[in-house]
Design a protein around this motif. Structure first.
Motif, mmCIF file in Angstrom:
data_model
loop_
_atom_site.group_PDB
_atom_site.id
_atom_site.type_symbol
_atom_site.label_atom_id
_atom_site.label_comp_id
_atom_site.label_asym_id
_atom_site.label_seq_id
_atom_site.Cartn_x
_atom_site.Cartn_y
_atom_site.Cartn_z
ATOM 1 N N VAL A 51 0.856 -1.183 0.000
ATOM 2 C CA VAL A 51 0.000 0.000 0.000
ATOM 3 C C VAL A 51 0.897 1.240 0.000
ATOM 4 N N ALA A 52 0.649 2.149 -0.931
ATOM 5 C CA ALA A 52 1.372 3.423 -0.967
ATOM 6 C C ALA A 52 0.505 4.470 -0.260
ATOM 7 N N SER A 53 0.893 4.831 0.950
ATOM 8 C CA SER A 53 0.011 5.647 1.795
ATOM 9 C C SER A 53 -0.099 7.105 1.347
ATOM 10 N N ASP A 54 0.801 7.555 0.454
ATOM 11 C CA ASP A 54 0.730 8.926 -0.057
ATOM 12 C C ASP A 54 0.262 8.964 -1.517
ATOM 13 N N ASP A 55 -0.359 7.883 -1.949
ATOM 14 C CA ASP A 55 -0.778 7.751 -3.345
ATOM 15 C C ASP A 55 -1.858 8.769 -3.697
ATOM 16 N N ARG A 56 -1.694 9.455 -4.832
ATOM 17 C CA ARG A 56 -2.672 10.430 -5.305
ATOM 18 C C ARG A 56 -3.328 9.970 -6.617
ATOM 19 N N MET A 57 -3.099 8.686 -6.985
ATOM 20 C CA MET A 57 -3.705 8.123 -8.184
ATOM 21 C C MET A 57 -4.742 7.044 -7.850
ATOM 22 N N ILE A 58 -4.391 6.162 -6.936
ATOM 23 C CA ILE A 58 -5.329 5.165 -6.396
ATOM 24 C C ILE A 58 -5.384 5.428 -4.900
ATOM 25 N N VAL A 59 -6.519 5.881 -4.407
ATOM 26 C CA VAL A 59 -6.576 6.323 -3.016
ATOM 27 C C VAL A 59 -6.146 5.190 -2.080
ATOM 28 N N PRO A 60 -5.357 5.510 -1.056
ATOM 29 C CA PRO A 60 -4.810 4.476 -0.172
ATOM 30 C C PRO A 60 -5.867 3.576 0.460
ATOM 31 N N GLN A 61 -7.036 4.125 0.808
ATOM 32 C CA GLN A 61 -8.046 3.270 1.436
ATOM 33 C C GLN A 61 -8.526 2.187 0.464
ATOM 34 N N MET A 62 -8.612 2.514 -0.800
ATOM 35 C CA MET A 62 -8.969 1.505 -1.790
ATOM 36 C C MET A 62 -7.924 0.391 -1.801
ATOM 37 N N GLN A 63 -6.655 0.783 -1.730
ATOM 38 C CA GLN A 63 -5.586 -0.207 -1.713
ATOM 39 C C GLN A 63 -5.683 -1.099 -0.474
ATOM 40 N N ARG A 64 -5.935 -0.478 0.674
ATOM 41 C CA ARG A 64 -6.068 -1.272 1.893
ATOM 42 C C ARG A 64 -7.228 -2.257 1.791
ATOM 43 N N ASP A 65 -8.308 -1.811 1.173
ATOM 44 C CA ASP A 65 -9.468 -2.687 1.008
ATOM 45 C C ASP A 65 -9.167 -3.827 0.034
ATOM 46 N N PHE A 66 -8.416 -3.535 -1.027
ATOM 47 C CA PHE A 66 -7.992 -4.600 -1.931
ATOM 48 C C PHE A 66 -7.168 -5.638 -1.170
ATOM 49 N N ALA A 67 -6.197 -5.156 -0.398
ATOM 50 C CA ALA A 67 -5.304 -6.065 0.330
ATOM 51 C C ALA A 67 -6.079 -6.964 1.285
ATOM 52 N N LYS A 68 -7.054 -6.374 1.958
ATOM 53 C CA LYS A 68 -7.866 -7.150 2.891
ATOM 54 C C LYS A 68 -8.713 -8.173 2.152
ATOM 55 N N LYS A 69 -9.319 -7.746 1.063
ATOM 56 C CA LYS A 69 -10.189 -8.626 0.284
ATOM 57 C C LYS A 69 -9.449 -9.861 -0.215
ATOM 58 N N ILE A 70 -8.233 -9.669 -0.698
ATOM 59 C CA ILE A 70 -7.507 -10.792 -1.294
ATOM 60 C C ILE A 70 -6.695 -11.579 -0.270
#
Length: 258
Positions: free
Chosen positions: A201-220
């Motif tokens: 997860v890139a916590s300073d991401d301005r292209m794919i919001v970090p919360q979306m990334q965290r949710d992806f990681a949890k889902k998979i």
């Protein structure tokens, strides 16, 4: 003592087979990397040598970015050329590609780097629903051919804001525009349902919001590492990204009993 010729040949053959078996048992999975949109293979130039220094064979797929099907086909061609196990890495749009291509039997693990992780039957463009608009989305523009590219301002301020201007200028010049329709193409499978996964997860991401990334990681069900980085941690935090990929290689090797 001289052994009978047939026995000597048999012993030599046995030694050769044992040596080959020993080498196969200790072989590390290769790493295949799928870059994202608004980039090309050079986006991974800082991570590749770190892996090679550890004796890992690395190939970066050069995606045409013309469609999901074309990018999966390009990845499949690289997978076909691998002799053994593979850890498949995807950044951003590359996460959609590895979710589709990663069902290949050679793939032992998946590493998502600030990447999309769609369900079967999902289009990448649908994944933004329910999340705040990413700041960098305003800097995505369309050309006259139906392809999307990132403005120089977007590259510097949103895609790679933790890199020096001289580097982002080169990244802007070498970026790979992506066909807009690719974001509407649906996956048919999700390799993460079958294969162990890691997520950065890139916590300073301005292209794919970090919360979306965290949710992806949890889902998979991924082993998750969070880095204070822009959308391209492979550029700004290459040692940390390489560390996660090495972990995936080592754990995939252990799971295979090698």
């Amino acid at each position: 003592m001289h052994l009978p010729k047939p026995l000597a040949l048999a012993l030599a053959l046995s030694a050769t087979l044992l040596s080959a078996a020993s080498q196969a048992a200790t072989a590390q999975p290769a790493v295949v990397i799928v870059h994202g949109a608004f980039a090309d293979g050079s986006d991974w130039a800082k991570v590749v040598p770190l892996l090679q220094d550890r004796g890992i064979a690395v190939t970066v797929v050069q995606n045409p970015l013309t469609s999901l099907a074309d990018d999966v086909a390009a990845t499949q061609r690289v997978l076909n050329n691998q002799d053994g196990d593979v850890v498949l890495v995807g950044h951003s749009w590359g996460g959609t590609v590895i979710s589709q291509a990663g069902t290949d039997d050679k793939v032992r693990g998946l590493v998502y780097v600030a990447a999309f992780a769609p369900n079967p039957g999902q289009a990448t463009g649908e994944l933004y629903g329910g999340y705040p608009t990413a700041p960098g989305s305003s800097q995505i523009a369309a050309d006259k051919n139906g392809y999307l590219y990132l403005t120089a301002q977007g590259m510097a301020n949103d895609f790679a804001q933790d890199l020096p201007p001289a580097q982002t200028a080169v990244m802007s010049a070498t970026q790979g525009p992506i066909r807009a329709a690719a974001f509407e193409e649906r996956t048919s499978v999700a390799a993460w349902q079958q294969k162990p996964s890691w997520y950065i997860v890139a916590s300073d991401d301005r292209m794919i919001v970090p919360q979306m990334q965290r949710d992806f990681a949890k889902k998979i069900g991924a082993q998750t590492t969070e880095l204070a980085a822009s959308h391209v941690p492979q550029q700004s935090r290459p040692e940390d990204v390489a560390k996660v990929i090495l972990q995936a290689v080592q754990e995939s090797q252990a799971r295979a009993g090698k």
